[in-house]
Every structure is written in structure tokens, then in C-alpha cells.
Scaffold this motif. Structure first.
Motif, PDB file in Angstrom:
ATOM      1  N   ALA A 190      33.499  43.368  52.902  1.00 56.48           N
ATOM      2  CA  ALA A 190      32.418  42.542  53.431  1.00 56.48           C
ATOM      3  C   ALA A 190      31.072  43.068  52.963  1.00 56.48           C
ATOM      4  N   LEU A 191      30.188  42.142  52.607  1.00 64.52           N
ATOM      5  CA  LEU A 191      28.831  42.469  52.196  1.00 64.52           C
ATOM      6  C   LEU A 191      27.894  41.881  53.241  1.00 64.52           C
ATOM      7  N   ASP A 192      27.111  42.731  53.906  1.00 68.40           N
ATOM      8  CA  ASP A 192      26.190  42.275  54.946  1.00 68.40           C
ATOM      9  C   ASP A 192      24.922  41.714  54.323  1.00 68.40           C
ATOM     10  N   VAL A 193      24.564  40.490  54.713  1.00 71.89           N
ATOM     11  CA  VAL A 193      23.378  39.821  54.193  1.00 71.89           C
ATOM     12  C   VAL A 193      22.567  39.282  55.366  1.00 71.89           C
ATOM     13  N   GLU A 194      21.281  39.575  55.381  1.00 73.51           N
ATOM     14  CA  GLU A 194      20.372  39.048  56.401  1.00 73.51           C
ATOM     15  C   GLU A 194      19.211  38.342  55.710  1.00 73.51           C
ATOM     16  N   ILE A 195      18.950  37.113  56.102  1.00 69.84           N
ATOM     17  CA  ILE A 195      17.828  36.357  55.554  1.00 69.84           C
ATOM     18  C   ILE A 195      16.581  36.728  56.351  1.00 69.84           C
ATOM     19  N   LEU A 196      15.633  37.357  55.695  1.00 67.07           N
ATOM     20  CA  LEU A 196      14.418  37.811  56.366  1.00 67.07           C
ATOM     21  C   LEU A 196      13.336  36.738  56.373  1.00 67.07           C
ATOM     22  N   GLU A 197      13.223  36.007  55.279  1.00 64.14           N
ATOM     23  CA  GLU A 197      12.142  35.027  55.162  1.00 64.14           C
ATOM     24  C   GLU A 197      12.479  34.023  54.076  1.00 64.14           C
ATOM     25  N   THR A 198      12.145  32.753  54.313  1.00 66.07           N
ATOM     26  CA  THR A 198      12.297  31.724  53.292  1.00 66.07           C
ATOM     27  C   THR A 198      10.976  30.988  53.157  1.00 66.07           C
ATOM     28  N   ALA A 199      10.616  30.676  51.916  1.00 67.76           N
ATOM     29  CA  ALA A 199       9.392  29.923  51.629  1.00 67.76           C
ATOM     30  C   ALA A 199       9.691  29.010  50.446  1.00 67.76           C
ATOM     31  N   GLY A 200      10.012  27.764  50.746  1.00 65.03           N
ATOM     32  CA  GLY A 200      10.410  26.850  49.680  1.00 65.03           C
ATOM     33  C   GLY A 200      11.721  27.297  49.063  1.00 65.03           C
ATOM     34  N   GLU A 201      11.698  27.573  47.757  1.00 63.26           N
ATOM     35  CA  GLU A 201      12.903  28.004  47.061  1.00 63.26           C
ATOM     36  C   GLU A 201      13.059  29.516  47.050  1.00 63.26           C
ATOM     37  N   ALA A 202      12.015  30.236  47.482  1.00 59.97           N
ATOM     38  CA  ALA A 202      12.047  31.700  47.461  1.00 59.97           C
ATOM     39  C   ALA A 202      12.620  32.248  48.763  1.00 59.97           C
ATOM     40  N   MET A 203      13.260  33.409  48.653  1.00 65.28           N
ATOM     41  CA  MET A 203      13.910  34.014  49.814  1.00 65.28           C
ATOM     42  C   MET A 203      13.822  35.534  49.729  1.00 65.28           C
ATOM     43  N   ARG A 204      13.554  36.166  50.860  1.00 61.97           N
ATOM     44  CA  ARG A 204      13.650  37.615  50.987  1.00 61.97           C
ATOM     45  C   ARG A 204      14.860  37.925  51.840  1.00 61.97           C
ATOM     46  N   LEU A 205      15.676  38.898  51.372  1.00 62.40           N
ATOM     47  CA  LEU A 205      16.908  39.223  52.064  1.00 62.40           C
ATOM     48  C   LEU A 205      17.056  40.727  52.216  1.00 62.40           C
ATOM     49  N   LYS A 206      17.933  41.088  53.108  1.00 59.93           N
ATOM     50  CA  LYS A 206      18.400  42.469  53.206  1.00 59.93           C
ATOM     51  C   LYS A 206      19.892  42.436  52.904  1.00 59.93           C
ATOM     52  N   ILE A 207      20.287  43.079  51.805  1.00 64.56           N
ATOM     53  CA  ILE A 207      21.686  43.093  51.386  1.00 64.56           C
ATOM     54  C   ILE A 207      22.193  44.518  51.444  1.00 64.56           C
ATOM     55  N   SER A 208      23.130  44.761  52.354  1.00 61.26           N
ATOM     56  CA  SER A 208      23.667  46.115  52.562  1.00 61.26           C
ATOM     57  C   SER A 208      22.538  47.127  52.756  1.00 61.26           C
ATOM     58  N   GLY A 209      21.538  46.731  53.533  1.00 62.23           N
ATOM     59  CA  GLY A 209      20.447  47.647  53.873  1.00 62.23           C
ATOM     60  C   GLY A 209      19.318  47.695  52.867  1.00 62.23           C
ATOM     61  N   ARG A 210      19.430  46.962  51.751  1.00 62.12           N
ATOM     62  CA  ARG A 210      18.396  47.002  50.708  1.00 62.12           C
ATOM     63  C   ARG A 210      17.652  45.679  50.672  1.00 62.12           C
ATOM     64  N   ILE A 211      16.315  45.736  50.604  1.00 64.96           N
ATOM     65  CA  ILE A 211      15.501  44.537  50.547  1.00 64.96           C
ATOM     66  C   ILE A 211      15.533  43.967  49.130  1.00 64.96           C
ATOM     67  N   ALA A 212      15.709  42.660  49.018  1.00 63.24           N
ATOM     68  CA  ALA A 212      15.780  42.001  47.714  1.00 63.24           C
ATOM     69  C   ALA A 212      15.152  40.623  47.821  1.00 63.24           C
ATOM     70  N   SER A 213      14.850  40.047  46.671  1.00 61.60           N
ATOM     71  CA  SER A 213      14.286  38.699  46.603  1.00 61.60           C
ATOM     72  C   SER A 213      15.155  37.835  45.704  1.00 61.60           C
ATOM     73  N   ALA A 214      15.187  36.556  46.002  1.00 61.48           N
ATOM     74  CA  ALA A 214      15.953  35.611  45.193  1.00 61.48           C
ATOM     75  C   ALA A 214      15.279  34.255  45.254  1.00 61.48           C
ATOM     76  N   THR A 215      15.533  33.453  44.239  1.00 60.64           N
ATOM     77  CA  THR A 215      15.069  32.064  44.213  1.00 60.64           C
ATOM     78  C   THR A 215      16.284  31.176  44.048  1.00 60.64           C
ATOM     79  N   ILE A 216      16.358  30.124  44.856  1.00 57.20           N
ATOM     80  CA  ILE A 216      17.508  29.228  44.856  1.00 57.20           C
ATOM     81  C   ILE A 216      17.042  27.831  44.452  1.00 57.20           C
ATOM     82  N   ILE A 217      17.584  27.331  43.352  1.00 57.17           N
ATOM     83  CA  ILE A 217      17.275  25.985  42.885  1.00 57.17           C
ATOM     84  C   ILE A 217      18.500  25.115  43.111  1.00 57.17           C
TER      85      ILE A 217
END
Length: 237
Positions: free
Chosen positions: A103-130
Motif C-alpha cells: 500500500a502507498l499512502d497518498v493524501e491530497i493537501l491542496e488542489t487548484a484547477g489542474e494542479a495538486m499538492r500531495l503527501k506520498i508516503s510522507g513526502r510532499i510532491a506536486s502533480a498536474t492532472i489533465i
């Protein structure tokens, strides 16, 4: 374009008409998606990553289930293969995405349009979803990955091989019995899984003779409609 910007010759200004010919392999190479990319794609495919209207109480629901976590299955297509990814709700904007490694733990911290900030297994990351009509593209860690979004019902209706190899839950319910295991030989009509829904027990049977390849559930699991419960080994051509 990202690959071109990362090209050493391009960055150094050593650009001529032979650049693409010399570096074509690196410029068009498509890397395999990492566990993180696959997890983000599964969450996006289920639609839970979209911004919610906090004024509407129904939009604030987090998929609570009695006795266990909520579970959904995202069907993705990558490289001509169909991937069923199990996503368990762990509370508001928190998920556990299951793959072969666990299992991979994922938490959505913030979304703004297509952009997203997440915490994946304790690490902060950013992604864009089209999102496209029947696909989605994930921009993550400097690379882009496009996943197809097959129509699960259409696949079941028009593709005989898939329908015969993948045993799907006909409705949301609770798994009551799984009398088979991976590697077991089965015959057409043999019970594979029993699912209880609305006080009725549905026994799903083998559509043909074959061998069980994968069993995705155990008794007590809550499953959604269309979830892949058991997969048979493909028929030899």
C-alpha cells in the motif's frame, strides 16, 4: 518538450538540424510510470481528486464504511495492458493505493484547477492532472504519463476474452466466500466467489475451464460494482 529542455546539447545551445536525429531515442522515450504516478492516476481516474464544494454536505462525504475502509477499483490502460488499481479511503482526502508491492499512502493537501499538492508516503510532491475524453495525463517529476480510461461495461460487453478471464462484481456488496486460490484449476460453472448484496447472496462461477491466475479479495471485503474479484489465466492461442 520536457525531454528537449532536459537535453544537454539543447541547454548548451548546441542546436542544429541534426539534433533530433542524433537524440531521437532519448527525446521520445516514455518512462514506465512509478508507483507514485500510478497512485495519482488511480485517484484521478476515480474523480476523488477534483475540488469539492464544501458548502454542499454531500460533497464532503469521505466514503465511510462500517467495519472497514471504503474500497474502489480504478481501471487504467497503459501500454496496451489494463491495470486494476485498488484504492482504499482512509478519511478525508487520504487514500491507500494498493499494488504488488503493498500500500502507498497518498493524501491530497491542496488542489487548484489542474494542479495538486500531495503527501506520498510522507513526502510532499506536486502533480498536474489533465483530463481528456477517455484518458488522463499526469505531469509528475518532470515527465508526462498518459493513461487510457477504458469503459468497464463496454469492455465486458464487446471483448469476449476479457469477459471470460475477469470475474467482476455485479454490484456493491460484501464477499462471503472465496473457495478458490491462485493456481487452482477450475471448470466451467464452478463457484469462484460469493458476494452478498441487499440480503441476497450471488455466486459467481467460472465462465470456462481454466486456471485461476489472481484472487483479489478475501471473505469480509467490501467491493464496488465492477470490481475485479478473480482473474483466470488467458487462453493459449
Amino acid at each position: 518538450l520536457q525531454a528537449l529542455c532536459n537535453n544537454a546539447a539543447f541547454q548548451a545551445g548546441e542546436v542544429d538540424t541534426g539534433l533530433i536525429g542524433r537524440d531521437a531515442e532519448s527525446l521520445i522515450h516514455q518512462a514506465e510510470p512509478s508507483r507514485e504516478v500510478l497512485a495519482i492516476a488511480a485517484i484521478a481516474a476515480l474523480g476523488v481528486a477534483r475540488p469539492r464544494n464544501d458548502v454542499d454536505p454531500w460533497a464532503r462525504l469521505v466514503g465511510w464504511r462500517h467495519f472497514s475502509d471504503s474500497r474502489q477499483f480504478a481501471l487504467l490502460e497503459w501500454g496496451g495492458q489494463h491495470l486494476d488499481v485498488r484504492v482504499a479511503g482512509k478519511g478525508r482526502n487520504a487514500y491507500a493505493v494498493h499494488d504488488a508491492q503493498g500500500a502507498l499512502d497518498v493524501e491530497i493537501l491542496e488542489t487548484a484547477g489542474e494542479a495538486m499538492r500531495l503527501k506520498i508516503s510522507g513526502r510532499i510532491a506536486s502533480a498536474t492532472i489533465i483530463e481528456h475524453a477517455s484518458a488522463l495525463t499526469i505531469h509528475y517529476a518532470g515527465a508526462a504519463y498518459t493513461f487510457g480510461l477504458p469503459d468497464r461495461l463496454a469492455e465486458q460487453d464487446v471483448t469476449e476474452e476479457i469477459a471470460s478471464d475477469r470475474i467482476l462484481s455485479p454490484m456493491p456488496g460484501i464477499v462471503k466466500a472465496v473457495p478458490v486460490a491462485a493456481g487452482m484449476a477450475v471448470v466451467k460453472g464452478q463457484p469462484l466467489v460469493a458476494v452478498e448484496a441487499m440480503k441476497m447472496e450471488h455466486t459467481l462461477t467460472a465462465p470456462r475451464d481454466g486456471t485461476v491466475a489472481v484472487v483479489n479479495v478475501v471473505p469480509g471485503d467490501h467491493v464496488e460494482s465492477g470490481a475485479v474479484l478473480v482473474t483466470l489465466e488467458p487462453l493459449n492461442e
